[in-house]
Motif scaffolding. Structure first.
Motif, PDB file in Angstrom:
ATOM      1  N   LYS A   1       0.826  -1.209   0.000  1.00 35.03           N
ATOM      2  CA  LYS A   1       0.000   0.000   0.000  1.00 35.03           C
ATOM      3  C   LYS A   1       0.859   1.258   0.000  1.00 35.03           C
ATOM      4  CE  LYS A   1      -3.087   2.571   3.106  1.00 35.03           C
ATOM      5  NZ  LYS A   1      -3.821   2.519   4.393  1.00 35.03           N
ATOM      6  N   MET A   2       1.824   1.316   0.916  1.00 37.65           N
ATOM      7  CA  MET A   2       2.624   2.535   1.048  1.00 37.65           C
ATOM      8  C   MET A   2       3.568   2.725  -0.134  1.00 37.65           C
ATOM      9  SD  MET A   2       1.247   3.782   3.653  1.00 37.65           S
ATOM     10  CE  MET A   2       2.283   5.235   3.852  1.00 37.65           C
ATOM     11  N   ARG A   3       4.104   1.640  -0.643  1.00 34.53           N
ATOM     12  CA  ARG A   3       4.970   1.785  -1.813  1.00 34.53           C
ATOM     13  C   ARG A   3       4.159   2.255  -3.020  1.00 34.53           C
ATOM     14  NH1 ARG A   3      10.029   0.720  -3.608  1.00 34.53           N
ATOM     15  NH2 ARG A   3      10.262   0.214  -5.812  1.00 34.53           N
ATOM     16  N   ARG A   4       2.952   1.752  -3.156  1.00 30.17           N
ATOM     17  CA  ARG A   4       2.100   2.196  -4.256  1.00 30.17           C
ATOM     18  C   ARG A   4       1.809   3.695  -4.125  1.00 30.17           C
ATOM     19  NH1 ARG A   4      -1.245  -1.489  -3.768  1.00 30.17           N
ATOM     20  NH2 ARG A   4      -2.764  -0.454  -2.419  1.00 30.17           N
ATOM     21  N   VAL A   5       1.588   4.160  -2.903  1.00 28.81           N
ATOM     22  CA  VAL A   5       1.349   5.589  -2.676  1.00 28.81           C
ATOM     23  C   VAL A   5       2.564   6.412  -3.105  1.00 28.81           C
ATOM     24  CG1 VAL A   5       1.143   7.331  -0.849  1.00 28.81           C
ATOM     25  CG2 VAL A   5      -0.378   5.343  -0.858  1.00 28.81           C
ATOM     26  N   ILE A   6       3.745   5.977  -2.693  1.00 30.96           N
ATOM     27  CA  ILE A   6       4.956   6.728  -3.002  1.00 30.96           C
ATOM     28  C   ILE A   6       5.236   6.727  -4.503  1.00 30.96           C
ATOM     29  CG2 ILE A   6       7.454   6.771  -2.687  1.00 30.96           C
ATOM     30  CD1 ILE A   6       5.828   7.792  -0.311  1.00 30.96           C
ATOM     31  N   VAL A   7       5.133   5.566  -5.132  1.00 26.80           N
ATOM     32  CA  VAL A   7       5.480   5.441  -6.547  1.00 26.80           C
ATOM     33  C   VAL A   7       4.429   6.088  -7.440  1.00 26.80           C
ATOM     34  CG1 VAL A   7       5.842   3.798  -8.424  1.00 26.80           C
ATOM     35  CG2 VAL A   7       6.880   3.373  -6.184  1.00 26.80           C
ATOM     36  N   SER A   8       3.164   5.881  -7.119  1.00 24.99           N
ATOM     37  CA  SER A   8       2.085   6.293  -8.028  1.00 24.99           C
ATOM     38  C   SER A   8       1.497   7.661  -7.726  1.00 24.99           C
ATOM     39  CB  SER A   8       0.947   5.256  -7.997  1.00 24.99           C
ATOM     40  OG  SER A   8       1.420   3.980  -8.360  1.00 24.99           O
ATOM     41  N   GLU A   9       1.736   8.183  -6.504  1.00 24.66           N
ATOM     42  CA  GLU A   9       1.102   9.446  -6.132  1.00 24.66           C
ATOM     43  C   GLU A   9       2.079  10.554  -5.760  1.00 24.66           C
ATOM     44  OE1 GLU A   9      -2.032   9.736  -6.518  1.00 24.66           O
ATOM     45  OE2 GLU A   9      -2.696   7.649  -6.622  1.00 24.66           O
ATOM     46  N   VAL A  10       3.251  10.195  -5.237  1.00 26.87           N
ATOM     47  CA  VAL A  10       4.165  11.210  -4.708  1.00 26.87           C
ATOM     48  C   VAL A  10       5.371  11.444  -5.609  1.00 26.87           C
ATOM     49  CG1 VAL A  10       5.677  11.817  -2.766  1.00 26.87           C
ATOM     50  CG2 VAL A  10       3.442  10.761  -2.326  1.00 26.87           C
ATOM     51  N   LEU A  11       5.999  10.374  -6.074  1.00 25.85           N
ATOM     52  CA  LEU A  11       7.238  10.504  -6.843  1.00 25.85           C
ATOM     53  C   LEU A  11       7.006  10.324  -8.341  1.00 25.85           C
ATOM     54  CD1 LEU A  11       9.676   8.607  -4.466  1.00 25.85           C
ATOM     55  CD2 LEU A  11       9.362  11.074  -4.703  1.00 25.85           C
ATOM     56  N   THR A  12       5.918  10.832  -8.831  1.00 20.14           N
ATOM     57  CA  THR A  12       5.606  10.756 -10.254  1.00 20.14           C
ATOM     58  C   THR A  12       6.262  11.924 -10.992  1.00 20.14           C
ATOM     59  OG1 THR A  12       3.613  12.098 -10.038  1.00 20.14           O
ATOM     60  CG2 THR A  12       3.377   9.723  -9.695  1.00 20.14           C
ATOM     61  N   PRO A  13       6.480  11.786 -12.293  1.00 27.77           N
ATOM     62  CA  PRO A  13       7.027  12.920 -13.066  1.00 27.77           C
ATOM     63  C   PRO A  13       6.176  14.177 -12.972  1.00 27.77           C
ATOM     64  CG  PRO A  13       7.192  10.876 -14.323  1.00 27.77           C
ATOM     65  CD  PRO A  13       6.368  10.561 -13.103  1.00 27.77           C
ATOM     66  N   SER A  14       4.861  14.017 -12.918  1.00 24.97           N
ATOM     67  CA  SER A  14       3.993  15.204 -12.857  1.00 24.97           C
ATOM     68  C   SER A  14       4.137  15.933 -11.521  1.00 24.97           C
ATOM     69  CB  SER A  14       2.535  14.801 -13.082  1.00 24.97           C
ATOM     70  OG  SER A  14       2.100  13.886 -12.086  1.00 24.97           O
ATOM     71  N   VAL A  15       4.241  15.184 -10.428  1.00 24.90           N
ATOM     72  CA  VAL A  15       4.442  15.822  -9.125  1.00 24.90           C
ATOM     73  C   VAL A  15       5.831  16.442  -9.065  1.00 24.90           C
ATOM     74  CG1 VAL A  15       4.664  15.396  -6.636  1.00 24.90           C
ATOM     75  CG2 VAL A  15       2.792  14.343  -7.912  1.00 24.90           C
ATOM     76  N   HIS A  16       6.819  15.778  -9.645  1.00 29.77           N
ATOM     77  CA  HIS A  16       8.178  16.335  -9.699  1.00 29.77           C
ATOM     78  C   HIS A  16       8.158  17.692 -10.394  1.00 29.77           C
ATOM     79  CE1 HIS A  16      12.589  16.000  -9.683  1.00 29.77           C
ATOM     80  NE2 HIS A  16      12.557  16.514 -10.906  1.00 29.77           N
ATOM     81  N   GLU A  17       7.462  17.784 -11.489  1.00 28.88           N
ATOM     82  CA  GLU A  17       7.366  19.048 -12.217  1.00 28.88           C
ATOM     83  C   GLU A  17       6.564  20.071 -11.411  1.00 28.88           C
ATOM     84  OE1 GLU A  17       7.898  21.952 -14.956  1.00 28.88           O
ATOM     85  OE2 GLU A  17       8.905  20.013 -14.821  1.00 28.88           O
ATOM     86  N   PHE A  18       5.499  19.609 -10.748  1.00 32.48           N
ATOM     87  CA  PHE A  18       4.647  20.475  -9.930  1.00 32.48           C
ATOM     88  C   PHE A  18       5.447  21.153  -8.810  1.00 32.48           C
ATOM     89  CE2 PHE A  18       1.877  20.426  -6.033  1.00 32.48           C
ATOM     90  CZ  PHE A  18       1.121  21.547  -6.344  1.00 32.48           C
ATOM     91  N   LEU A  19       6.433  20.434  -8.256  1.00 29.37           N
ATOM     92  CA  LEU A  19       7.220  20.935  -7.134  1.00 29.37           C
ATOM     93  C   LEU A  19       8.533  21.597  -7.573  1.00 29.37           C
ATOM     94  CD1 LEU A  19       6.697  17.944  -4.677  1.00 29.37           C
ATOM     95  CD2 LEU A  19       5.555  20.170  -4.609  1.00 29.37           C
ATOM     96  N   HIS A  20       8.684  21.781  -8.871  1.00 29.72           N
ATOM     97  CA  HIS A  20       9.915  22.355  -9.419  1.00 29.72           C
ATOM     98  C   HIS A  20      10.251  23.700  -8.784  1.00 29.72           C
ATOM     99  CE1 HIS A  20      11.855  25.069 -12.444  1.00 29.72           C
ATOM    100  NE2 HIS A  20      12.709  24.061 -12.505  1.00 29.72           N
ATOM    101  N   GLY A  21       9.270  24.563  -8.649  1.00 34.02           N
ATOM    102  CA  GLY A  21       9.506  25.897  -8.110  1.00 34.02           C
ATOM    103  C   GLY A  21      10.043  25.872  -6.691  1.00 34.02           C
ATOM    104  N   LYS A  22       9.567  24.947  -5.879  1.00 30.59           N
ATOM    105  CA  LYS A  22      10.031  24.860  -4.488  1.00 30.59           C
ATOM    106  C   LYS A  22      11.495  24.427  -4.430  1.00 30.59           C
ATOM    107  CE  LYS A  22       5.415  23.795  -2.702  1.00 30.59           C
ATOM    108  NZ  LYS A  22       5.222  25.124  -2.082  1.00 30.59           N
ATOM    109  N   ARG A  23      11.880  23.495  -5.300  1.00 33.41           N
ATOM    110  CA  ARG A  23      13.288  23.087  -5.323  1.00 33.41           C
ATOM    111  C   ARG A  23      14.180  24.251  -5.762  1.00 33.41           C
ATOM    112  NH1 ARG A  23      10.765  18.841  -7.922  1.00 33.41           N
ATOM    113  NH2 ARG A  23      11.632  19.450  -9.937  1.00 33.41           N
TER     114      ARG A  23
END
Length: 513
Positions: free
Chosen positions: A127-149
């Motif tokens: 369950k938790m790995r699916r959350v991390i892989v499919s919801e948190v560390l996706t390319p779209s979320v990476h791009e979404f958080l670009h400004g904060k980095r």
């Protein structure tokens, strides 16, 4: 004290002599290793020889073996320093060795195995790995958080620039950890500091306490505690691991948990309405019945895991890379030439530049190979009896891959103790990647337990080093700096101290202030 420990271990562990795994006599031998004592195995040696990882690696070197077995209590701890054996364990037989061992330190850090990386296996891990892989560390979320980095990379340059104007030497370790801590706090909580920070932009008391807790947790989780191998001794806490780890987790949660509780309440009361960071994403995940997918406890445990996962490797890589570059000016000059050609001096390095910085990525990979932040990977455990390379591996064995043993293996690497980024560039045009599927060195792992944060980790490491090299000229306090491993950990014995001089056009820094 040692006698008391052994006596208690003897009394509490008598039943294991009837364990069928011990009574069983396999045709194949166990990997070579010290014989140990009946029942307690090599626990006395583990207590006498600190740090444990150096004792284990010294044994392997003394007996010229790339696989060894150390019996600690009833647990067989198998250490490996061979890429061929590593591939057998983690590629060919990944299904047998994909689980994590259940023990005291892993349980405490993950709040009862609620998080993705430390959970032994089963439905919670899935369950938790699916959350991390499919919801948190996706390319779209990476791009979404670009400004904060980018905000944190700018803050790093601003902090070093302000320090450089005072004429004092820069603590590169502190600066790197400031950046990494700021990145994870900004990505998860949407804020750089838990407190006010300092006037110069450095970490305040709150961030220092938070960072200290992170490093203690990293050092003590799966840190060869007695109770990890003789669970019945946990109540006595003879080596103090439980107390130290518990206090560090308490200090970490003192800052993180109120942020999480407050954010959950904001969403419940309709005060917050849009996702802005990873914490928002975790809170708003829904199950098939449109109920919250994650409990508050699961979110808090996962945030702890993310906090300790992002800080260690990038900051260690940056400090070691800078140290090696300053010591060998030819390497530093080549890296500077690369960023000058790609970026110039009228702006700072951006994430879009990173794929073109091939030599800098080679330097990062070489630092990971030669100077890993941890001596071993997180342990895997065998879920059944099996045979690897002619050796019997009992069910329940802990499998530890030596980062130092792999990266410095003289059979695999020419001049293994020399910092040589060119070894990772096979020809003039090849693109350096930080992963290593052949396991000649350990970067992000492989198989079911491979790190899912390859994109995020690579981005943070490369941008950190590139910004430091591109934005400033560096001069060591010593004309011939001596760098060496710590006696207790693979990172540097003393923080790198160096003078920084701005090297970009003045308006670039003015824009960041």
């Amino acid at each position: 004290m040692e006698f008391v420990i052994l006596l208690v271990a003897l009394v509490l562990s008598l039943s294991i002599i009837f364990n069928k795994r011990i009574l069983k006599r396999p045709k194949q031998p166990l990997p070579p290793g010290p014989s140990g004592y009946p029942i307690i195995g090599c626990l006395p040696e583990m207590l006498r020889n600190k740090p444990t990882f150096r004792w284990m690696l010294d044994y392997m070197q003394a007996f010229s073996t790339e696989i060894a077995c150390f019996r600690l209590g009833s647990v067989h701890v198998i250490t490996i320093s061979s890429p061929e054996l590593a591939r057998e364990f983690f590629n060919v037989q990944d299904s047998v060795f994909a689980a994590r061992p259940g023990n005291m330190t892993g349980r405490l850090t993950s709040d009862g195995y609620l998080s993705a990386v430390l959970a032994p296996g089963g439905n919670q891990w899935k369950k938790m790995r699916r959350v991390i892989v499919s919801e948190v560390l996706t390319p779209s979320v990476h791009e979404f958080l670009h400004g904060k980095r980018c905000e944190e990379a700018d803050h790093l340059v601003r902090y070093v620039y302000n320090q450089s104007k005072t004429g004092v030497a820069i603590n590169v370790r502190e600066a790197a950890r400031l950046y990494c801590g700021g990145v994870i706090r900004k990505l998860v909580f949407g804020k750089r500091f838990f407190g006010a920070g300092t006037e110069a932009g450095g970490p305040g008391f709150e961030e220092k306490e938070h960072m200290d807790a992170v490093w203690i947790i990293l050092s003590y989780t799966y840190g060869f505690a007695i109770a990890d191998y003789v669970p019945l001794l946990e109540v006595f806490d003879f080596d103090g691991h439980k107390k130290t780890l518990t206090n560090a987790i308490k200090n970490l949660r003192k800052y993180q948990d109120p942020e999480i509780d407050n954010r959950i309440e904001m969403w419940q009361n309709g005060i917050r309405k849009t996702n802005d960071d990873i914490l928002d994403i975790l809170i708003n995940l829904k199950d098939s019945n449109n109920n919250p997918l994650l409990s508050a406890e699961e979110i808090k445990a996962q945030v702890i895991e993310m906090s300790i996962a992002v800080i260690d490797n990038p900051s260690n890589v940056a400090e070691w890379s800078m140290s090696e570059m300053i010591r060998d000016s030819r390497i530093l000059e080549r890296a500077i030439k690369e960023v000058n050609e790609i970026v110039g001096k009228k702006r700072v390095v951006q994430e879009s530049d990173l794929p073109k910085l091939n030599y800098i990525q080679a330097c990062i990979k070489e630092a990971i190979r030669l100077h890993p932040v941890a001596p071993f990977n997180l342990p895997h455990v065998s879920t059944e009896d099996t045979i690897v390379s002619g050796y019997f591996i009992p069910k329940g064995s802990h499998i530890l891959l030596s980062h130092l043993g792999l990266g410095r293996n003289p059979r695999v690497w020419d001049e293994p103790l020399k910092f040589n980024p060119d070894r990772h560039i096979t020809n003039g045009s090849s693109q350096v990647v930080l992963t290593d599927s052949q396991l000649k060195m350990w970067t992000f792992g492989v198989g079911r337990r491979g790190c899912p944060a390859i994109l995020l980790g690579s981005t943070i490491m490369t941008l950190l080093l590139a910004r430091l090299i591109h934005s400033f000229s560096w001069t060591s306090l010593s004309t011939s700096p001596l760098i060496q491993d710590s006696n207790l950990f693979p990172f540097m014995a003393e923080p790198l101290m160096a003078y920084a001089t701005p090297r970009l056009e003045p308006q670039v820094y003015q824009y960041l202030i």
